[in-house]
Design a protein around this motif. Structure first.
Motif, PDB file in Angstrom:
ATOM      1  N   PHE A  43       0.836  -1.199   0.000  1.00 52.83           N
ATOM      2  CA  PHE A  43       0.000   0.000   0.000  1.00 52.83           C
ATOM      3  C   PHE A  43       0.873   1.252   0.000  1.00 52.83           C
ATOM      4  O   PHE A  43       0.595   2.223  -0.710  1.00 52.83           O
ATOM      5  N   ASP A  69       0.724   4.491  -2.468  1.00 52.71           N
ATOM      6  CA  ASP A  69       0.289   5.785  -1.938  1.00 52.71           C
ATOM      7  C   ASP A  69       1.412   6.807  -2.139  1.00 52.71           C
ATOM      8  O   ASP A  69       2.197   7.096  -1.252  1.00 52.71           O
ATOM      9  N   ARG A  73       1.316  10.052   0.080  1.00 51.09           N
ATOM     10  CA  ARG A  73       1.409   9.718   1.512  1.00 51.09           C
ATOM     11  C   ARG A  73       0.277  10.315   2.349  1.00 51.09           C
ATOM     12  O   ARG A  73       0.470  10.701   3.490  1.00 51.09           O
ATOM     13  N   ASP A  74      -0.929  10.349   1.798  1.00 52.21           N
ATOM     14  CA  ASP A  74      -2.057  10.862   2.578  1.00 52.21           C
ATOM     15  C   ASP A  74      -2.851   9.740   3.253  1.00 52.21           C
ATOM     16  O   ASP A  74      -3.841  10.004   3.926  1.00 52.21           O
ATOM     17  N   LYS A  78      -4.588   7.513   1.755  1.00 57.30           N
ATOM     18  CA  LYS A  78      -5.726   7.148   0.919  1.00 57.30           C
ATOM     19  C   LYS A  78      -5.227   6.917  -0.506  1.00 57.30           C
ATOM     20  O   LYS A  78      -4.331   7.619  -0.970  1.00 57.30           O
ATOM     21  N   LEU A  79      -5.845   5.970  -1.161  1.00 55.68           N
ATOM     22  CA  LEU A  79      -5.509   5.727  -2.561  1.00 55.68           C
ATOM     23  C   LEU A  79      -6.595   6.330  -3.430  1.00 55.68           C
ATOM     24  O   LEU A  79      -7.751   5.937  -3.358  1.00 55.68           O
ATOM     25  N   GLU A 103      -3.515   6.970  -8.216  1.00 57.83           N
ATOM     26  CA  GLU A 103      -2.468   6.218  -7.514  1.00 57.83           C
ATOM     27  C   GLU A 103      -2.668   4.716  -7.704  1.00 57.83           C
ATOM     28  O   GLU A 103      -1.706   3.979  -7.901  1.00 57.83           O
ATOM     29  N   TRP A 104      -3.914   4.272  -7.638  1.00 60.76           N
ATOM     30  CA  TRP A 104      -4.191   2.856  -7.765  1.00 60.76           C
ATOM     31  C   TRP A 104      -3.873   2.354  -9.174  1.00 60.76           C
ATOM     32  O   TRP A 104      -3.349   1.274  -9.359  1.00 60.76           O
TER      33      TRP A 104
END
Length: 158
Positions: free
Chosen positions: A90, A94, A97-98, A100-101, A105-106
């Motif tokens: 993960f 990410d 670096r928040d 959340k994806l 990003e995914w």
């Protein structure tokens, strides 16, 4: 008829000469040297051989997998240890670096492939650009040996 007698005589002569040559060469061969002394007799008592050969521990595939997950070696895999590999994967995705994806990003591999194929930077792929995104065909099974290729017909001389 005389040919049969001459052939039989020649065969007998060859057989007798072969016997004499074989016996003469066997007698002239040198004797083999004596076998060397056994090494076990030369070993000191403290160097005696072990009763059985050493062997590696036989771990099953699942035991090895368990040991990879059990980072603190306490014979128990905690939830954090179990999810550690997922967290690392993960974290690679990410990028900002928040925690959340988002979709970009995914789908980073796919968006990078699209950006590389979009040569004219229009945000759309032409037919020629789209052809560059085709997956590479899988090669068949690997050959068991690397055999040299046959020479070309023009290289072979008649």
């Amino acid at each position: 008829m005389w040919r049969y007698f001459a052939g039989a005589g020649a065969a007998l002569l060859l057989a007798f000469s072969g016997i004499f040559l074989f016996r003469g060469s066997a007698a002239s061969e040198a004797m083999l040297p004596a076998a060397p002394a056994a090494r076990s007799a030369a070993l000191a008592p403290e160097e005696a051989l072990a009763a059985e050969a050493p062997s590696a521990t036989a771990k099953t595939r699942e035991q090895k997998r368990f040991d990879r997950y059990d980072k603190d070696r306490n014979d128990a895999v905690t939830r954090d240890e179990y999810l550690l590999l997922r967290r690392k994967a993960f974290a690679k995705l990410d990028v900002n670096r928040d925690g959340k994806l988002d979709f970009e990003e995914w789908a980073v591999k796919t968006t990078a492939k699209f950006a590389g194929a979009d040569a004219d930077r229009t945000g759309a792929l032409t037919r020629a650009e789209f052809l560059t995104t085709a997956p590479k065909p899988r090669a068949g099974p690997k050959p068991k040996c690397a055999c040299p290729s046959a020479p070309a017909k023009e290289d072979v001389e008649d």
